[in-house]
Design a protein around this motif. Sequence first.
Motif, PDB file in Angstrom:
ATOM      1  N   PRO A 159       0.834  -1.209   0.000  1.00  0.00           N
ATOM      2  CA  PRO A 159       0.000   0.000   0.000  1.00  0.00           C
ATOM      3  C   PRO A 159       0.865   1.254   0.000  1.00  0.00           C
ATOM      4  CG  PRO A 159      -0.805  -1.570   1.624  1.00  0.00           C
ATOM      5  CD  PRO A 159       0.517  -2.091   1.137  1.00  0.00           C
ATOM      6  N   ALA A 160       0.324   2.324  -0.556  1.00  0.00           N
ATOM      7  CA  ALA A 160       1.080   3.580  -0.617  1.00  0.00           C
ATOM      8  C   ALA A 160       0.353   4.723   0.071  1.00  0.00           C
ATOM      9  CB  ALA A 160       1.351   3.956  -2.080  1.00  0.00           C
ATOM     10  N   ASP A 161      -0.917   4.500   0.440  1.00  0.00           N
ATOM     11  CA  ASP A 161      -1.689   5.582   1.049  1.00  0.00           C
ATOM     12  C   ASP A 161      -1.511   5.610   2.560  1.00  0.00           C
ATOM     13  OD1 ASP A 161      -3.053   3.272   1.701  1.00  0.00           O
ATOM     14  OD2 ASP A 161      -5.003   3.952   0.954  1.00  0.00           O
ATOM     15  N   ARG A 162      -1.951   6.700   3.146  1.00  0.00           N
ATOM     16  CA  ARG A 162      -1.797   6.872   4.591  1.00  0.00           C
ATOM     17  C   ARG A 162      -2.591   5.838   5.380  1.00  0.00           C
ATOM     18  NH1 ARG A 162       0.585  11.095   6.553  1.00  0.00           N
ATOM     19  NH2 ARG A 162       0.228  12.265   4.621  1.00  0.00           N
ATOM     20  N   PRO A 167       4.918  10.057   2.684  1.00  0.00           N
ATOM     21  CA  PRO A 167       6.275  10.066   3.244  1.00  0.00           C
ATOM     22  C   PRO A 167       6.477   9.184   4.467  1.00  0.00           C
ATOM     23  CG  PRO A 167       5.562  12.302   2.726  1.00  0.00           C
ATOM     24  CD  PRO A 167       4.362  11.415   2.570  1.00  0.00           C
ATOM     25  N   GLY A 168       5.414   8.897   5.215  1.00  0.00           N
ATOM     26  CA  GLY A 168       5.565   8.131   6.444  1.00  0.00           C
ATOM     27  C   GLY A 168       6.173   6.760   6.259  1.00  0.00           C
ATOM     28  N   ASP A 213      10.065   3.587   8.177  1.00  0.00           N
ATOM     29  CA  ASP A 213      10.126   2.209   8.654  1.00  0.00           C
ATOM     30  C   ASP A 213      10.995   1.282   7.809  1.00  0.00           C
ATOM     31  OD1 ASP A 213       8.025   2.385  10.847  1.00  0.00           O
ATOM     32  OD2 ASP A 213       6.929   3.146   9.119  1.00  0.00           O
ATOM     33  N   ALA A 214      11.041   1.504   6.505  1.00  0.00           N
ATOM     34  CA  ALA A 214      11.739   0.583   5.615  1.00  0.00           C
ATOM     35  C   ALA A 214      13.161   1.052   5.347  1.00  0.00           C
ATOM     36  CB  ALA A 214      10.987   0.451   4.296  1.00  0.00           C
ATOM     37  N   ASP A 215      13.999   0.123   4.900  1.00  0.00           N
ATOM     38  CA  ASP A 215      15.340   0.486   4.452  1.00  0.00           C
ATOM     39  C   ASP A 215      15.281   1.161   3.090  1.00  0.00           C
ATOM     40  OD1 ASP A 215      17.320  -0.822   6.468  1.00  0.00           O
ATOM     41  OD2 ASP A 215      15.803  -2.349   6.092  1.00  0.00           O
ATOM     42  N   GLN A 216      14.395   0.636   2.223  1.00  0.00           N
ATOM     43  CA  GLN A 216      14.261   1.196   0.887  1.00  0.00           C
ATOM     44  C   GLN A 216      12.800   1.154   0.431  1.00  0.00           C
ATOM     45  OE1 GLN A 216      17.405  -1.417  -1.022  1.00  0.00           O
ATOM     46  NE2 GLN A 216      18.028   0.562  -1.855  1.00  0.00           N
ATOM     47  N   LEU A 217      12.478   2.070  -0.475  1.00  0.00           N
ATOM     48  CA  LEU A 217      11.156   2.119  -1.084  1.00  0.00           C
ATOM     49  C   LEU A 217      11.303   2.023  -2.598  1.00  0.00           C
ATOM     50  CD1 LEU A 217       9.677   5.251   0.787  1.00  0.00           C
ATOM     51  CD2 LEU A 217       9.641   2.872   1.560  1.00  0.00           C
ATOM     52  N   VAL A 218      10.475   1.197  -3.224  1.00  0.00           N
ATOM     53  CA  VAL A 218      10.415   1.173  -4.689  1.00  0.00           C
ATOM     54  C   VAL A 218       9.410   2.251  -5.093  1.00  0.00           C
ATOM     55  CG1 VAL A 218       9.914  -0.178  -6.761  1.00  0.00           C
ATOM     56  CG2 VAL A 218      10.915  -1.294  -4.740  1.00  0.00           C
ATOM     57  N   GLU A 226       8.664  15.641  -4.091  1.00  0.00           N
ATOM     58  CA  GLU A 226       9.584  16.592  -3.450  1.00  0.00           C
ATOM     59  C   GLU A 226      10.138  16.071  -2.136  1.00  0.00           C
ATOM     60  OE1 GLU A 226       7.968  20.475  -3.051  1.00  0.00           O
ATOM     61  OE2 GLU A 226       7.589  20.743  -5.206  1.00  0.00           O
ATOM     62  N   TRP A 227       9.342  15.312  -1.377  1.00  0.00           N
ATOM     63  CA  TRP A 227       9.791  14.887  -0.053  1.00  0.00           C
ATOM     64  C   TRP A 227      10.979  13.938  -0.114  1.00  0.00           C
ATOM     65  CZ3 TRP A 227       9.888   9.738   1.055  1.00  0.00           C
ATOM     66  CH2 TRP A 227       9.031   8.888   0.356  1.00  0.00           C
ATOM     67  N   THR A 228      11.193  13.286  -1.261  1.00  0.00           N
ATOM     68  CA  THR A 228      12.313  12.336  -1.351  1.00  0.00           C
ATOM     69  C   THR A 228      13.662  13.030  -1.233  1.00  0.00           C
ATOM     70  OG1 THR A 228      12.398  12.439  -3.782  1.00  0.00           O
ATOM     71  CG2 THR A 228      10.955  10.781  -2.801  1.00  0.00           C
ATOM     72  N   ALA A 229      13.702  14.337  -1.473  1.00  0.00           N
ATOM     73  CA  ALA A 229      14.963  15.072  -1.369  1.00  0.00           C
ATOM     74  C   ALA A 229      15.491  15.097   0.064  1.00  0.00           C
ATOM     75  CB  ALA A 229      14.783  16.501  -1.884  1.00  0.00           C
ATOM     76  N   ASP A 230      14.624  14.761   1.024  1.00  0.00           N
ATOM     77  CA  ASP A 230      15.048  14.720   2.428  1.00  0.00           C
ATOM     78  C   ASP A 230      15.799  13.442   2.768  1.00  0.00           C
ATOM     79  OD1 ASP A 230      13.780  17.166   2.858  1.00  0.00           O
ATOM     80  OD2 ASP A 230      11.887  16.220   3.453  1.00  0.00           O
ATOM     81  N   HIS A 231      15.923  12.529   1.810  1.00  0.00           N
ATOM     82  CA  HIS A 231      16.563  11.241   2.048  1.00  0.00           C
ATOM     83  C   HIS A 231      17.657  10.990   1.002  1.00  0.00           C
ATOM     84  CE1 HIS A 231      13.299  10.150   4.844  1.00  0.00           C
ATOM     85  NE2 HIS A 231      12.502  10.731   3.973  1.00  0.00           N
TER      86      HIS A 231
END
Length: 249
Positions: free
Chosen positions: A116-119, A151-152, A156-161, A177-182
Amino acid sequence: MPYLTSVKPGTASTDVRTGFGVPGFAHPLVAPAEWRELTRPGTPLHWVVLNVADGPGVQPDPHCLEAAGRLRNAGVRVLGHVDTAYGLRTFGEVVSDAHRFLDWYQVDGFLLDRCPADRAGLPEVRRTVTTLRVIRDDAHIVLGHGTHPCPGYAEDADQLVTFSGPWSDYRWSQVAEWTADHPPERFCHFVHGVPGPHLEEALRIARWQGAATIYFTDHTGRGGRTDPWEPLPGYWDDIVSRIGTGVSE
């Protein structure tokens, strides 16, 4: 691992390099050359997914056990393929699959496919990931969303596809945009149908979007009738040499 050194979510390494996350080849009896190729010294592998039969299967498979053993002996991280069916499978079913992968194949972690990708799905995925880390110390957890999740999930995970799909979509894709924080080592892109002449362009997109773990292939899903990840890409030697020598950096 020689290329991906981060083992805890949110921790960045200083020597991360682009490398492969292999979504899962066909069964070793069907694709013996593919599995052998993964143990070639110098291949920039971050991990390889073991998918026996849409998961661990109903009993240990000696051919898969041998293939996984060769990879682990070569220092390659092996992940068990666990389907979450976008949250439709129960917590018990998912954890049961993980236990079988551990008991039968001694995997190093898990790819939670169709995640799942939603909140709304986040609490159950968080519960699952927490349990997987209890049953397997230092488990490497990859969440196979296939798109940018809320973004949440990154907590928890090491990586996200964050991308899984055809080249026709990838070449026009936009990064959240939020991926720039990682750091780039937190994100993976799987792209099928990438023509050989566009390989360098695909590598540039991954670099621009901040994904250090990639898998590109010229094979296609043929309208969903075949799995594009099961055979080796036709330009495997080319992409290995480009990444292995740092060309994509």
